[in-house]
Design a protein around this motif. Structure first.
Motif, PDB file in Angstrom:
ATOM      1  N   UNK A   1      -3.199  -5.342  -2.904  1.00 15.92           N
ATOM      2  CA  UNK A   1      -3.514  -4.424  -1.817  1.00 15.92           C
ATOM      3  C   UNK A   1      -2.494  -3.306  -1.885  1.00 15.92           C
ATOM      4  N   UNK A   2      -2.954  -2.087  -1.724  1.00 17.48           N
ATOM      5  CA  UNK A   2      -2.054  -0.936  -1.638  1.00 17.48           C
ATOM      6  C   UNK A   2      -2.254  -0.363  -0.239  1.00 17.48           C
ATOM      7  N   UNK A   3      -1.171  -0.268   0.524  1.00 16.79           N
ATOM      8  CA  UNK A   3      -1.248   0.149   1.924  1.00 16.79           C
ATOM      9  C   UNK A   3      -0.251   1.270   2.171  1.00 16.79           C
ATOM     10  N   UNK A   4      -0.694   2.317   2.847  1.00 15.03           N
ATOM     11  CA  UNK A   4       0.193   3.380   3.295  1.00 15.03           C
ATOM     12  C   UNK A   4       0.463   3.140   4.776  1.00 15.03           C
ATOM     13  N   UNK A   5       1.663   2.697   5.105  1.00 13.58           N
ATOM     14  CA  UNK A   5       2.072   2.497   6.494  1.00 13.58           C
ATOM     15  C   UNK A   5       2.966   3.629   6.972  1.00 13.58           C
ATOM     16  N   UNK A   6       2.895   4.767   6.288  1.00 11.97           N
ATOM     17  CA  UNK A   6       3.748   5.898   6.608  1.00 11.97           C
ATOM     18  C   UNK A   6       3.351   6.591   7.903  1.00 11.97           C
ATOM     19  N   UNK A   7       4.039   7.659   8.186  1.00  8.81           N
ATOM     20  CA  UNK A   7       3.795   8.477   9.367  1.00  8.81           C
ATOM     21  C   UNK A   7       3.576   9.911   8.903  1.00  8.81           C
TER      22      UNK A   7
ATOM     23  N   UNK B   1      -5.795   1.951   3.097  1.00 12.99           N
ATOM     24  CA  UNK B   1      -5.697   0.717   2.322  1.00 12.99           C
ATOM     25  C   UNK B   1      -6.724   0.718   1.197  1.00 12.99           C
ATOM     26  N   UNK B   2      -6.341   0.183   0.052  1.00  9.20           N
ATOM     27  CA  UNK B   2      -7.279  -0.084  -1.038  1.00  9.20           C
ATOM     28  C   UNK B   2      -6.887  -1.427  -1.634  1.00  9.20           C
TER      29      UNK B   2
ATOM     30  N   UNK C   1      -6.492  -9.497 -12.336  1.00  5.95           N
ATOM     31  CA  UNK C   1      -5.273  -8.920 -12.904  1.00  5.95           C
ATOM     32  C   UNK C   1      -5.246  -7.407 -12.707  1.00  5.95           C
ATOM     33  N   UNK C   2      -4.153  -6.911 -12.152  1.00  6.59           N
ATOM     34  CA  UNK C   2      -4.025  -5.486 -11.829  1.00  6.59           C
ATOM     35  C   UNK C   2      -2.661  -4.984 -12.288  1.00  6.59           C
ATOM     36  N   UNK C   3      -2.655  -3.817 -12.898  1.00  6.03           N
ATOM     37  CA  UNK C   3      -1.402  -3.124 -13.207  1.00  6.03           C
ATOM     38  C   UNK C   3      -1.361  -1.837 -12.403  1.00  6.03           C
TER      39      UNK C   3
END
Length: 79
Positions: free
Chosen positions: A24-30, A61-62, A67-69
């Motif tokens: 999971x790739x998550x941006x929790x930024x502001x 989120x994506x 297997x992921x690089x």
């Protein structure tokens, strides 16, 4: 897929990370002009993918299965 604490967590850019079990790739930024979006590049089953994640309240989120690089996840401006 297992749930729990993140394997990698960073306030900066990430490069060359691999997971056999998905990601999971998550941006929790502001909001921060010029540096509040994450541009990422991954190789996962099905090919190479690039994307851009906004901060919360927009799509932030994506996820990828198998297997992921992660080649790169880099902070930048609007996409």
């Amino acid at each position: 897929m297992a749930w729990g604490e993140p394997t990698w967590k960073s306030t900066g850019n990430l490069y060359d990370l691999h997971s056999e079990h998905g990601m999971y790739i998550v941006n929790n930024g502001v909001p921060y002009p010029g540096a509040d979006h994450i541009r990422f590049s991954v190789t996962a089953p099905g090919g190479n993918f690039q994307g851009c994640l906004h901060y919360p309240n927009d799509p932030n989120t994506d996820n990828f299965v198998g297997p992921v690089t992660l080649h790169s996840a880099v902070w930048g401006g609007e996409c």
